[in-house]
Design an enzyme around this catalytic site. Structure first.
Site, short mmCIF file in Angstrom:
data_model
loop_
_atom_site.label_atom_id
_atom_site.label_comp_id
_atom_site.label_asym_id
_atom_site.label_seq_id
_atom_site.Cartn_x
_atom_site.Cartn_y
_atom_site.Cartn_z
N ASP A 1 -5.27 -7.24 4.17
CA ASP A 1 -4.42 -6.55 3.17
C ASP A 1 -3.00 -7.13 3.02
O ASP A 1 -2.03 -6.35 2.95
CB ASP A 1 -4.34 -5.05 3.48
N ASP B 1 -7.21 -4.30 -0.28
CA ASP B 1 -7.26 -2.87 -0.60
C ASP B 1 -7.35 -2.77 -2.12
O ASP B 1 -6.56 -3.40 -2.84
CB ASP B 1 -5.96 -2.24 -0.07
N HIS C 1 -8.10 0.02 -5.00
CA HIS C 1 -8.37 1.40 -5.39
C HIS C 1 -8.41 1.59 -6.90
O HIS C 1 -7.55 1.06 -7.62
CB HIS C 1 -7.27 2.33 -4.85
N HIS D 1 -7.23 7.47 -7.27
CA HIS D 1 -7.98 7.47 -5.99
C HIS D 1 -7.60 8.68 -5.14
O HIS D 1 -6.44 9.11 -5.15
CB HIS D 1 -7.69 6.17 -5.22
N HIS E 1 -1.07 2.98 -4.73
CA HIS E 1 -0.90 1.59 -4.29
C HIS E 1 -2.19 0.82 -4.53
O HIS E 1 -3.28 1.40 -4.61
CB HIS E 1 -0.53 1.54 -2.79
N LYS F 1 -12.12 -3.31 -0.61
CA LYS F 1 -12.48 -2.04 0.03
C LYS F 1 -11.65 -0.91 -0.56
O LYS F 1 -10.56 -1.15 -1.10
CB LYS F 1 -12.28 -2.14 1.54
N CYS G 1 -5.03 -0.31 8.61
CA CYS G 1 -6.19 -1.15 8.29
C CYS G 1 -6.52 -2.19 9.35
O CYS G 1 -7.70 -2.47 9.59
CB CYS G 1 -6.01 -1.75 6.90
C1 VGL Z 1 -3.41 0.63 4.25
C2 VGL Z 1 -2.67 2.78 3.94
C3 VGL Z 1 -3.39 2.88 2.77
C4 VGL Z 1 -3.39 -0.61 5.09
C5 VGL Z 1 -4.16 0.71 3.09
O1 VGL Z 1 -3.68 -1.69 4.57
O2 VGL Z 1 -3.07 -0.49 6.30
N1 VGL Z 1 -2.68 1.67 4.67
N2 VGL Z 1 -4.13 1.85 2.35
ZN ZN Z 2 -5.11 1.98 0.45
#
Ligand code: VGL
Ligand code: ZN
Length: 198
Positions: free
Chosen positions: A9, A47, A49, A53, A82, A106, A151
């Site tokens: 990510d 990430d 979404h 979401h 995000h 994901k 993550c």
């Molecule tokens: C993440 C919060 C929400 C991450 C992703 O990549 O750690 N944290 N979505």
């Molecule tokens: Zn996320």
């Protein structure tokens, strides 16, 4: 032994100026790029979404970012909007090398989040990454990226549970650290046999 680097990510929304900026998030691209040479395979997670979401606080009237809600699959932290699919915030950071082997998206199902690259947050719905790695004969993983305590940690814990030998390269990770989530995640990873390289 075949070894993969999993880059977690490293996207604009988790870097300076992003919707869910992780302190120092920009700093991981350079050390991650340098690490890539050492591996047989490089996998990037993204990430990804849909708008609205269920992990977004904006989808829960009266809730603010960083509060939690109970979902059918357990407790879910709510985040600012995000990494919306196709947005600039969801794009990889401009300094990150993206010439890896696989981009694994994901969190694309509206009703469930996915911190881990292996399973969604119900801890049972697979993303397919386990099968991909196994069919390539990969048994060792090194993880780096954002965020250490969400993550990266969830991916590391699932990988260890699935039987991979896992190392987290802390110098190439940055954390959110929400209410002690970083020390808690580090303790859990160590207990699961993840090697924390600092
Ligand atoms: C993440 C919060 C929400 C991450 C992703 O990549 O750690 N944290 N979505
Ligand atoms: Zn996320």
């Amino acid at each position: 032994m075949t070894e993969a680097l999993i880059v977690v990510d490293v996207q604009n929304d988790f870097c300076t100026g992003g919707a869910l900026a992780v302190p120092g998030g920009d700093e991981v691209a350079a050390p991650i790029n340098a690490m890539m040479e050492r591996f047989d395979a490089v996998i990037l997670t993204q990430d990804w979404h849909p708008q609205g979401h269920s992990s977004f606080a904006s989808s829960h009237p009266g809730k603010n970012p960083f509060e939690s809600v109970e979902m059918p699959y357990g407790t879910q932290v709510l985040w600012p909007d995000h990494c919306v699919q196709g947005s600039e915030g969801a794009a990889f950071h401009k300094d990150l090398r993206t010439d890896g082997d696989l981009v694994l998206r994901k969190g694309f199902r509206s009703g469930i989040d996915s911190y881990s690259g292996f399973f969604e947050n119900d801890q049972t719905t697979p993303t397919g990454l386990d099968g991909y790695l196994r069919s390539r004969g990969i048994s060792r993983l090194t993880l780096a990226g954002l965020a250490t305590d969400f993550c990266v940690a969830f991916t590391a814990l699932d990988a260890a549970r699935l039987g991979f030998a896992v190392t987290v390269e802390l110098a190439a990770c940055r954390a959110i650290d929400l209410d002690g989530s970083l020390p808690a995640a580090l303790a859990k990873m160590k207990e699961a046999g993840v090697v924390i390289q600092s």
